[in-house]
Design an enzyme around this catalytic site. Structure first.
Site: not given
Ligand SMILES: Cc1ncc(C[n+]2csc(CCOP(=O)(O)OP(=O)(O)O)c2C)c(N)n1
Length: 642
Positions: A289, A375, A403
């Protein structure tokens, strides 16, 4: 602009079709330029930086090899889609990202045919890819045609239940589809849980370099269903992918892990999968990242979300805040409570910083739980913590609590369990747009029997509400508060325990009463000042509770005024609807009483600044003033008369 990066190759690429003649080494160059362009654009707009930088090579490789928009490329969450947008006819608008009238920060069907499925909440991409692959096989018809179905999902998002539900179904249906697991060992915060350790084991224990050589050398050296003459290679790869078996047991062919920044690995693997895949395939790609931009790589959140910044230094241009943030106030008060009461505990779904729980996690790690992007589980887990005699605070953004709604109903409300819901980012949130708006929680919480629902009008009120929630053991209780900083009010020396279901008077006036639920109170006060100049002094009250309603106060307001106007930062079906129901039950309208309820309009409002969005929603002071004049039948200066 002169400080824009030089991008001679990218300048020739308006859409993926323009990439088809490029050699592999040109694709490497294109990825380099795309990275520079992404950094430059986000430095001007702010937004999600780290995730996009991590998938630059993957984005180029996918668009070079597959045939979008006929092939459906679905980005999970889609906060990593900026490089994809640059390559798909939107480079000319990339510097409008997340602004009013500009590009969305997420994929959006209405924005481009290259965005076949919108997202912003996580873990939906495998379900969506499966839907497209089944639609294709059933002869579904769409303008761009239906080809491959490809989901790109991060390791954080992979931890959510929905991703597993979709894999379970995909393995069973055995449709040809491709899931790319973009494993950067990061969520927003470091990922948590067994899946994360499992993925680490997949590559930590085996010599990664060997695979590199294999991938470079021979596309045929891939596992089932890429059998042809590759038994030896298959065994080798399977051996390397220690326990790729988890995905295989779901019915996927597992390929990987491969280095997602090395085109020499990605291009042959993707080409081979395209040529030979039959059922569902999972390609495990390792990325970093924030890759390629030192300040992002070095940041704690790997540049997950950033303000506008200086490209050379990485320094973000943040406007200094005058008042503490609501999130910060919640986090601080919770820690104070936890210090005094060892039953206080907290649950976050992958947002320890965003919800202000980081401090609690640091001070009381055994009582603070990051459950991952989960969630649904988080809510039920909190319910059982409450059933087990603890005092759980379930801290989630309004939009993500959606959710976990069945769990709120079925596990918490029906069992009357005292879970304390701290609902952050309530109301319109700005640059993240409609997918992140906290518009519905008043409605979906206040309609539940036994649920107490509060909204803080300012940061001092939030202090009282956190303490009130902690003390409330009779059943579930929720309090909502917005994104951003408070009003700058004086903070209370001692928190008050609010009487459940009692509002407060702010100002006694005449003719019209304004009853506010939440932080529109500030705008209501401004409207009242403007009205005072016109000789109208409205009464102002803060409802504090949408459930139970302060019947006595509301009926008193009705008795003493010609008109009542409610206002809340939520969709129809919330506070104002409950008040309207009360008034109709009491027969108040039978005598012609004037009642208005100001709620969010019945549309999804696109990204803009929060103030702009509230302007669109007609909820700022001038619009509240106009509503008062209208209900009192006072014509405004300059208004045309019939
Ligand atoms: C249902 C839900 N909960 C929380 C979030 C907040 N959120 C946005 S990106 C993220 C992290 C995603 O991690 P990953 O899939 O590993 O992607 P990366 O950012 O590391 O590329 C979170 C928790 C979300 N988008 N959707």
């Amino acid at each position: 602009m002169s400080d824009r990066p030089s991008t001679p190759l990218l300048d020739q690429i308006a859409r993926p079709a323009d990439m088809k003649g490029l050699s592999d080494s040109q694709l490497v160059q294109l990825a380099h330029e795309l990275r520079q362009e992404t950094i430059s654009a986000v430095s001007e707009t702010g937004g999600h930086l780290g995730a996009g930088l991590g998938v630059v090579e993957l984005t180029v490789a996918l668009h070079a090899i597959f045939d979008t928009p006929r092939d459906k490329l679905i980005w999970d969450v889609s906060h990593q889609s900026y490089p994809h947008k640059i390559l798909t006819e939107r480079r000319d608008r990339i510097r409008t990202l997340r602004t009013k009238g500009g590009l969305s920060g997420f994929t959006k069907r209405s924005e481009s045919p290259y965005d076949p499925f919108g997202a912003a909440h996580s873990s939906t991409s495998i379900s969506a890819a499966l839907g497209f692959s089944v639609a294709r096989d059933l002869g579904g018809v769409v303008p761009e045609g239906l080809g491959e179905a490809i989901a790109v999902i991060g390791d954080g998002s992979m931890s959510a239940g929905m991703a597993f539900e979709a894999m379970n179904n995909a393995g069973h249906l055995n449709k040809r589809m491709i899931v790319i697991l973009n494993d950067n060992e990061m969520s927003i915060a470091p990922p948590v849980g067994a899946l994360s350790s499992y993925l680490s084991r997949l590559y930590a224990e085996e010599p990664f370099q060997e695979l590199k050589a294999v991938a470079k050398g021979a596309a045929s050296l891939l596992p089932e269903p890429f059998r042809e003459g590759a038994k030896r290679a298959k065994d080798m790869l399977k051996g390397m992918a220690v326990g790729g078996t988890m995905f295989e047991s779901f019915g996927f062919s597992y390929v990987g892990p491969i280095d997602g920044h090395d085109m020499d690995q990605m291009l042959p693997v993707l080409r081979t999968v395209k040529a030979r895949a039959k059922g569902p395939v999972l390609i495990h790609v390792l990325t970093k990242k924030g890759k390629g931009y030192a300040p992002a790589e070095a940041a704690r959140d790997k540049g997950h979300a950033t303000a506008k910044f200086d490209v050379v230094t990485g320094k973000q241009h943040k406007t200094p805040s005058n008042a503490p943030s609501y999130t910060g106030i919640f986090g601080d008060e919770l820690v104070k409570l936890a210090a005094k009461d060892d039953k206080i505990c907290a649950v976050t779904a992958a947002m320890p910083d965003g919800t202000g729980l980081a401090l609690m996690a640091e001070r009381y790690p055994s009582r603070c739980f990051d459950v991952g992007i989960a969630e649904q589980h988080g809510v039920t887990f909190a319910a059982a913590l409450a059933a087990g005699g603890m005092k759980p605070f379930c801290a989630m953004y309004s939009t993500f609590l959606q959710r976990g709604y069945d769990q709120v109903v079925h596990d918490v409300a029906i069992q009357r369990l005292p879970v304390r819901f701290a609902i952050d980012r309530a109301g319109l949130v700005g640059a993240d747009g409609a997918t992140h708006a906290g518009s519905f929680d008043i409605g979906f919480m206040a309609n539940l029997p036994g649920m107490v629902v509060m909204a803080a009008a300012d940061e001092a009120e939030l202090v009282h509400m956190v303490h009130t929630a902690a003390a409330h053991d009779a059943g579930p209780i929720a309090f909502r508060y917005p994104r951003g900083e408070g009003e700058g009010v004086e903070m209370p020396e001692e928190p008050q325990l609010l009487e459940i279901g009692k509002g407060r008077m702010i100002q006694e006036g005449k003719r019209v009463a304004l009853l506010s639920f939440g932080t529109r109170l500030g705008e209501v006060k401004k409207a009242a000042e403007a009205l005072a100049a016109k000789g109208i002094t409205p009464t102002i009250a803060d409802a504090r509770f949408a459930k139970p309603l302060d019947r006595e106060m509301i009926l008193d307001l009705v008795a003493g005024h010609e008109a009542l106007i409610c206002i809340e930062e939520g969709a129809v079906g919330g506070f104002g609807s409950h008040v309207g129901q009360l008034l109709s039950d009491e027969g108040v309208f039978d005598a012609g009483f004037k009642y208005r309820s100001i709620v969010l309009p019945d549309t999804f409002i696109d990204q803009a600044s929060p103030a702009d969005m509230y302007e669109t929603a007609a909820m700022n002071a001038p619009q509240i003033e106009a509503k008062v004049l209208e209900v009192l039948g006072v014509a405004q200066i300059g208004e045309k008369r019939a």
